[in-house]
Design a protein around this motif. Sequence first.
Motif, PDB file in Angstrom:
ATOM      1  N   LEU A 162       6.862  27.552  -4.522  1.00 47.94           N
ATOM      2  CA  LEU A 162       8.235  27.490  -4.027  1.00 47.94           C
ATOM      3  C   LEU A 162       8.462  28.316  -2.766  1.00 47.94           C
ATOM      4  CD1 LEU A 162      10.011  27.890  -7.491  1.00 47.94           C
ATOM      5  CD2 LEU A 162       9.404  25.769  -6.306  1.00 47.94           C
ATOM      6  N   GLY A 163       7.468  29.077  -2.341  1.00 49.98           N
ATOM      7  CA  GLY A 163       7.620  29.915  -1.160  1.00 49.98           C
ATOM      8  C   GLY A 163       6.666  31.092  -1.209  1.00 49.98           C
ATOM      9  N   ASP A 164       6.853  32.039  -0.286  1.00 48.56           N
ATOM     10  CA  ASP A 164       5.979  33.207  -0.214  1.00 48.56           C
ATOM     11  C   ASP A 164       6.438  34.260  -1.221  1.00 48.56           C
ATOM     12  OD1 ASP A 164       4.180  35.136   0.438  1.00 48.56           O
ATOM     13  OD2 ASP A 164       5.027  35.606   2.410  1.00 48.56           O
ATOM     14  N   THR A 165       5.667  34.451  -2.294  1.00 45.50           N
ATOM     15  CA  THR A 165       6.045  35.395  -3.343  1.00 45.50           C
ATOM     16  C   THR A 165       5.816  36.850  -2.951  1.00 45.50           C
ATOM     17  OG1 THR A 165       3.860  35.125  -4.379  1.00 45.50           O
ATOM     18  CG2 THR A 165       5.660  33.734  -5.198  1.00 45.50           C
ATOM     19  N   LEU A 166       5.288  37.102  -1.745  1.00 46.43           N
ATOM     20  CA  LEU A 166       5.191  38.486  -1.272  1.00 46.43           C
ATOM     21  C   LEU A 166       6.586  39.078  -1.080  1.00 46.43           C
ATOM     22  CD1 LEU A 166       3.462  40.845  -0.332  1.00 46.43           C
ATOM     23  CD2 LEU A 166       3.274  39.773   1.919  1.00 46.43           C
ATOM     24  N   GLY A 167       7.585  38.210  -0.958  1.00 44.70           N
ATOM     25  CA  GLY A 167       8.962  38.677  -0.806  1.00 44.70           C
ATOM     26  C   GLY A 167       9.708  38.774  -2.128  1.00 44.70           C
ATOM     27  N   VAL A 168       8.981  38.696  -3.267  1.00 47.33           N
ATOM     28  CA  VAL A 168       9.637  38.683  -4.585  1.00 47.33           C
ATOM     29  C   VAL A 168       9.151  39.841  -5.440  1.00 47.33           C
ATOM     30  CG1 VAL A 168       9.958  37.380  -6.733  1.00 47.33           C
ATOM     31  CG2 VAL A 168       9.923  36.180  -4.536  1.00 47.33           C
ATOM     32  N   VAL A 169      10.096  40.524  -6.083  1.00 43.81           N
ATOM     33  CA  VAL A 169       9.789  41.555  -7.075  1.00 43.81           C
ATOM     34  C   VAL A 169      10.292  41.057  -8.426  1.00 43.81           C
ATOM     35  CG1 VAL A 169      10.179  43.931  -7.834  1.00 43.81           C
ATOM     36  CG2 VAL A 169       9.957  43.420  -5.391  1.00 43.81           C
ATOM     37  N   VAL A 170       9.394  41.035  -9.419  1.00 44.72           N
ATOM     38  CA  VAL A 170       9.762  40.589 -10.766  1.00 44.72           C
ATOM     39  C   VAL A 170      10.076  41.812 -11.622  1.00 44.72           C
ATOM     40  CG1 VAL A 170       8.995  39.369 -12.842  1.00 44.72           C
ATOM     41  CG2 VAL A 170       8.322  38.538 -10.578  1.00 44.72           C
ATOM     42  N   ASN A 171      11.216  41.752 -12.332  1.00 43.39           N
ATOM     43  CA  ASN A 171      11.648  42.840 -13.216  1.00 43.39           C
ATOM     44  C   ASN A 171      11.766  42.289 -14.634  1.00 43.39           C
ATOM     45  OD1 ASN A 171      12.633  45.004 -11.042  1.00 43.39           O
ATOM     46  ND2 ASN A 171      13.337  42.987 -10.397  1.00 43.39           N
ATOM     47  N   LEU A 172      11.051  42.899 -15.580  1.00 37.68           N
ATOM     48  CA  LEU A 172      11.049  42.433 -16.963  1.00 37.68           C
ATOM     49  C   LEU A 172      11.672  43.457 -17.897  1.00 37.68           C
ATOM     50  CD1 LEU A 172       7.480  40.897 -17.494  1.00 37.68           C
ATOM     51  CD2 LEU A 172       9.572  39.732 -16.775  1.00 37.68           C
ATOM     52  N   GLN A 173      12.445  42.944 -18.864  1.00 38.20           N
ATOM     53  CA  GLN A 173      12.984  43.797 -19.928  1.00 38.20           C
ATOM     54  C   GLN A 173      12.835  43.049 -21.253  1.00 38.20           C
ATOM     55  OE1 GLN A 173      17.286  44.653 -20.215  1.00 38.20           O
ATOM     56  NE2 GLN A 173      16.725  46.816 -20.239  1.00 38.20           N
ATOM     57  N   SER A 174      12.519  43.802 -22.296  1.00 35.18           N
ATOM     58  CA  SER A 174      12.340  43.186 -23.614  1.00 35.18           C
ATOM     59  C   SER A 174      13.687  42.979 -24.298  1.00 35.18           C
ATOM     60  CB  SER A 174      11.452  44.068 -24.495  1.00 35.18           C
ATOM     61  OG  SER A 174      11.421  43.577 -25.824  1.00 35.18           O
ATOM     62  N   GLY A 175      13.895  41.754 -24.794  1.00 37.87           N
ATOM     63  CA  GLY A 175      15.110  41.454 -25.538  1.00 37.87           C
ATOM     64  C   GLY A 175      15.008  41.848 -26.993  1.00 37.87           C
ATOM     65  N   ALA A 176      13.816  42.289 -27.417  1.00 32.75           N
ATOM     66  CA  ALA A 176      13.611  42.700 -28.803  1.00 32.75           C
ATOM     67  C   ALA A 176      13.414  44.207 -28.913  1.00 32.75           C
ATOM     68  CB  ALA A 176      12.407  41.972 -29.388  1.00 32.75           C
ATOM     69  N   ALA A 177      13.776  44.933 -27.855  1.00 31.95           N
ATOM     70  CA  ALA A 177      13.537  46.379 -27.832  1.00 31.95           C
ATOM     71  C   ALA A 177      14.324  47.086 -28.934  1.00 31.95           C
ATOM     72  CB  ALA A 177      13.923  46.937 -26.474  1.00 31.95           C
TER      73      ALA A 177
END
Length: 249
Positions: A162-177
Amino acid sequence: MDEQKEGAGTMGLDGYRYAAAITASGVLAGRMLAIGLSLMIAACAPRDAETTGERPPRAGEPLNPLRTAAQVASIRSSALLGDRDGVQAGMEALNDDFRRSIRLADVSRPVDREAARAAAREVPGVRSVAWIDRENIFAIVSHDAARSHDTIDAICVALDPLGDTLGVVVNLQSGAATTGDALEILSRNCQLEPGERAMFQRNRQVDVIAPELRALHKRNNASAEPDLHALRRRQAEAMKVIEDTTPTF
């Protein structure tokens, strides 16, 4: 007669040496074959998920001198032949390698936001997705184990067309925390090492509570039981606010 005996002895010795050499060669060949078969079996053996998962391209590496020299030679050859398309293709490839080496995202190929949200939702373990800003995509995963760099890799691979992922930061959080530590957000640029950011990219603190304050709170309240219902309620409310306020780019 003595000469014949001496010649026969010499021939016998040479024959013995030849036979010994053939035997040694056979043993060596057998060992090499065994090693080769072992390597083939190891290569064909199933690997764990951590090593078989597809990885996104990596940026920030120094230019490869041999590759660069070959590109320059190809550009010169195309120029001598009057091949304008070849020169242009070579220059673009050289420029792309240099841009990636200095961690500069390609602004002409931004990732499509809505398509990225749809693609990220298809990744196993991902429950909901929203953009925080033009660079940070936020995802809640269904279980703690999915809050990992493997999931980040999977999301980045899904976003790569979909494009250059060098410009993307992925942030993850657990929904079962069930603890404050498990609620901590895992962040990484798609093409860089943890903690690194692309050129001109902010290192945004996505966690509401900084890791230092979280650690201090944990020490001061070691015996306190977490309010799981309150944690999940706040998480759901925060995600709804993010989704409702995500601008359309």
